[in-house]
Enzyme design. Structure first.
Site, PDB file in Angstrom:
ATOM      1  N   LYS A  89     -15.258  -3.691   5.318  1.00 21.15           N
ATOM      2  CA  LYS A  89     -14.730  -4.519   4.229  1.00 21.15           C
ATOM      3  C   LYS A  89     -15.721  -5.587   3.807  1.00 21.15           C
ATOM      4  CE  LYS A  89     -12.495  -7.884   7.205  1.00 21.15           C
ATOM      5  NZ  LYS A  89     -11.540  -8.946   7.296  1.00 21.15           N
ATOM      6  N   CYS A 142       0.797  -1.236   0.000  1.00 22.88           N
ATOM      7  CA  CYS A 142       0.000   0.000   0.000  1.00 22.88           C
ATOM      8  C   CYS A 142       0.830   1.287   0.000  1.00 22.88           C
ATOM      9  CB  CYS A 142      -0.905   0.039   1.214  1.00 22.88           C
ATOM     10  SG  CYS A 142      -1.450  -1.554   1.804  1.00 22.88           S
ATOM     11  N   HIS A 198      -8.382  -0.867  -0.693  1.00 22.38           N
ATOM     12  CA  HIS A 198      -7.436  -1.969  -0.905  1.00 22.38           C
ATOM     13  C   HIS A 198      -8.268  -3.143  -1.396  1.00 22.38           C
ATOM     14  CE1 HIS A 198      -4.630  -0.221   2.210  1.00 22.38           C
ATOM     15  NE2 HIS A 198      -5.763   0.179   2.705  1.00 22.38           N
ATOM     16  N   ASP A 218      -2.589  -7.627  -5.680  1.00 28.70           N
ATOM     17  CA  ASP A 218      -3.008  -6.440  -4.956  1.00 28.70           C
ATOM     18  C   ASP A 218      -3.470  -5.342  -5.915  1.00 28.70           C
ATOM     19  OD1 ASP A 218      -3.362  -5.034  -2.665  1.00 28.70           O
ATOM     20  OD2 ASP A 218      -1.234  -4.788  -2.192  1.00 28.70           O
ATOM     21  N   HIS A 245      -4.854  -0.966  -5.499  1.00 30.64           N
ATOM     22  CA  HIS A 245      -5.423   0.136  -4.729  1.00 30.64           C
ATOM     23  C   HIS A 245      -6.175   1.044  -5.672  1.00 30.64           C
ATOM     24  CE1 HIS A 245      -2.247  -1.395  -2.104  1.00 30.64           C
ATOM     25  NE2 HIS A 245      -3.149  -1.173  -1.184  1.00 30.64           N
ATOM     26  N   GLN A 262       0.775 -11.081  -3.298  1.00 31.00           N
ATOM     27  CA  GLN A 262      -0.622 -10.672  -3.300  1.00 31.00           C
ATOM     28  C   GLN A 262      -0.996 -10.181  -4.682  1.00 31.00           C
ATOM     29  OE1 GLN A 262      -0.552  -7.543  -0.280  1.00 31.00           O
ATOM     30  NE2 GLN A 262      -2.087  -8.703   0.848  1.00 31.00           N
ATOM     31  N   ARG A 269       5.527 -11.600   5.832  1.00 36.07           N
ATOM     32  CA  ARG A 269       4.959 -11.392   7.164  1.00 36.07           C
ATOM     33  C   ARG A 269       5.421 -12.505   8.082  1.00 36.07           C
ATOM     34  NH1 ARG A 269      -1.127  -9.734   5.253  1.00 36.07           N
ATOM     35  NH2 ARG A 269      -0.426  -8.093   3.847  1.00 36.07           N
TER      36      ARG A 269
HETATM   37 ZN   LIG Z   1      -3.268  -2.144   0.551  1.00 37.78          ZN
END
Ligand SMILES: [Zn+2]
Ligand SMILES: [Zn+2]
Length: 585
Positions: A409, A278, A455, A327, A329, A325, A307
């Site tokens: 979410k 992010c 996200h 991912d 945004h 991910q 992580r």
């Molecule tokens: Zn994010």
């Protein structure tokens, strides 16, 4: 839609019964090993476990003995009795139980509750069923090592896992499912199909993708990128490490430190390996002033993050320490949020469907006790998410208070072929980062406005998603995803030249093909291809060479002879382009 009260009560009842079964198992173990030191024994999603410190290692042969003893305790229908005592009194009860003493020390109140059935007494909040006879159908499954409190520096205890249900029938159905799940286990299939490996020498939870596994991943990634570009996303890339200060500004250092790896020193400055993508996306956004006219911005990245997960929770590809991910945004105006969420939902469901998952469950998580932003903004954003779900006619359940602290979410869990739920797409609105990094745009009125940041991932991570695919298909991937799509099997060496010609032509079409030119019988080669779960085998002998045909054998065992090579090639090419789930001959 609120989660059914009846079902909640039913779940609670099952949980209580399972936890009671754990106590009964503990009593059984104590009767066999009087010096047992007890860890904890909670209910799990299908059953229960208990951790024991025992004078010797258990073997599978111990399980029937413990089971018999449990059945005796159940037959005696002994009541569970609750007692409340002070911590000091509890310490007296558990003088010989170091793990229980440790737990007692950590209880904030002075009153603690104990549960007793027959000779066995446990430190326990409860609740329990009224007596042991209420445990109807259970089975002890396996023994595993488990560090006390999941901490690899503490003693290793022995954990016995069991399952328990209301009826024998429900138990049997569950066991059948479990067998099926074991057959499809992605760790087992990953090894057998040569897809990936994880190495002790390199570290737990770090995945190496072998060529065949990498093919599956590349096909997914290529499809993912193309689909995103079609839907108005831009693809970006960002580095793997960043200065610690960035993660302090974001709040990650404060709130998620337990997931972060320790900082490393670079010329006297602290850096960490990124746990999420992010912040880099925010930095790119902030490289210049943004006008309302250029919103929404949709930036996607297949971003690898790291992580810290305890070694005890790691599991094949589905729980790892380094993962990629899928991912993205979205930076937009608040009045664009609904449309954007609709777009993500559409993409997410398209992906789930394309990869062949038929059912899914959707949860909308609302404001938790601790939250960033105002109640008003939470309400508006939550309503926006709900409206987007309604517009797509998606049934959902509300998960009250389960939103992350920074925003509401939507979570989509898809189900695999044996009914297990996998964490899939998530869409999260964020009120925290835009504020901490002052992420804004210049509105129509020339004034700075706060941006709405979303996200989202549509697959989750490449690792977990591939695990779900392996288990969903039991390794027999649809032809468009199969690492090897066609194996050509020449009957004798004199057919090798024709086999090579077919190979070259299929390769030219972008089809993943191999020729099995090893020595060995045709039957042996068919068996090999079948074990590798290759969708199609082309068997070529004298007849096929002279007629320019092939004998097509599917991994299902179906076979069709005298197929012209051109028609086979066209069919398979079309099936790959169309991402057909199950190509019939
Ligand atoms: Zn994010
Ligand atoms: Zn208990």
């Amino acid at each position: 839609m609120v989660r059914g009260r009846e079902r909640q009560a039913q779940d609670k009842g099952l949980e209580t019964m399972r936890h009671s079964a754990a106590h009964i198992m503990a009593e059984a173990v104590q009767s066999i090993f009087p010096d047992t030191k007890f860890g904890i024994g909670p209910a799990t999603s299908g059953g229960f476990y208990y951790d024991f410190d025992l004078p010797r290692s258990l073997t599978p042969d111990d399980l029937p003995v413990i089971t018999d003893r449990m059945n005796e305790i159940i037959a005696q229908d002994i009541p569970f009795v609750r007692e409340e005592v002070t911590k000091e009194e509890a310490r007296q009860v558990f003088t010989a139980q170091p793990y229980k003493l440790e737990l007692i020390d950590e209880i904030p109140d002075d009153k603690v509750s104990l549960y007793r059935q027959g000779m066995f007494i446990d430190l326990c909040r409860g609740p329990h069923v009224t007596s042991t006879g209420e445990v109807k159908a259970f089975k002890l499954l396996r023994i595993a090592g488990a560090y006390w409190r999941g901490d690899e520096h503490r003693p290793m205890l022995q954990r016995i896992y069991g399952v328990a249900f209301d009826t024998k029938k429900a138990l049997e159905e569950y066991l059948k499912k479990l067998n099926e799940a074991a057959r499809r286990d992605h760790r087992k299939l990953g090894r057998e199909l040569d897809l990936f490996s994880i190495h002790d020498e390199a570290g737990a939870g770090l995945v190496c993708w072998h060529p065949k596994g990498a093919v599956i991943r590349r096909v997914i990634e290529d499809f993912w990128k193309d689909e995103h570009i079609k839907r108005g996303y831009d693809i970006i890339y960002s580095p793997h490490i960043a200065k610690l200060g960035l993660w302090k500004t974001s709040g990650h250092w404060e709130f998620y430190r337990h997931y972060l790896y320790s900082p490393m020193d670079v010329e006297g400055e602290e850096y960490i390996i990124k746990p999420m993508n992010c912040l880099y996306h925010i930095l790119i956004y902030k490289t210049r002033l943004r006008s309302y006219r250029e919103l929404p911005l949709r930036w996607a990245e297949l971003g690898t993050v790291y992580r810290y997960e305890r070694s005890g929770v790691l599991h094949g590809l589905s729980r790892v320490r380094g993962f990629t991910q899928d991912d993205a945004h979205i930076f937009c105006r608040f009045d664009q949020l609904e449309e954007e969420v609709v777009g993500v939902l559409d993409l997410a469901l398209f992906m789930i469907d394309t990869f062949g998952f038929d059912s899914y469950k959707v949860l909308l998580s609302t404001r938790p006790e601790k939250y960033a932003g105002t109640i008003k903004i939470w309400q508006e954003a939550t309503e926006t998410l709900a409206r987007a779900l309604d517009r797509k006619a998606i049934a959902y359940e509300i998960d009250p208070g389960e939103g992350v602290f920074y925003g509401p979410k939507i979570d989509i869990k898809f189900e695999d072929a044996v009914g297990r739920a996998w964490q899939g797409p998530t869409i999260q609105v964020d009120f925290n980062l835009p504020q901490r990094f002052n992420v804004t745009y210049i509105g129509e009125d020339g004034k700075e406005q706060p941006v709405a940041m979303v996200h989202r991932t549509v697959l989750g991570s490449m690792e977990r998603f591939v695990a779900s695919l392996i288990e969903h298909y039991g390794g027999a991937f649809p032809v468009w995803l199969a690492p090897v799509q066609v194996v050509v099997i020449p009957v004798a060496d004199r057919h090798l030249e024709y086999a090579r010609k077919l190979e070259a032509e299929l390769k030219h079409e972008g089809i993943r093909v191999e020729v099995d030119d090893q020595s060995g019988t045709v039957n042996h080669k068919i068996r090999q291809a079948q074990l590798s779960k290759v969708p199609f085998m082309l068997i070529v002998g004298d007849k096929e060479v002279s007629a320019e045909t092939v004998s097509v054998r599917a991994r299902s065992g179906e076979q069709q002879n005298n197929v012209t090579f051109t028609s086979f090639k066209e069919n398979i090419s079309k099936a790959i382009v169309d991402k057909v789930k199950d190509l019939k001959l």
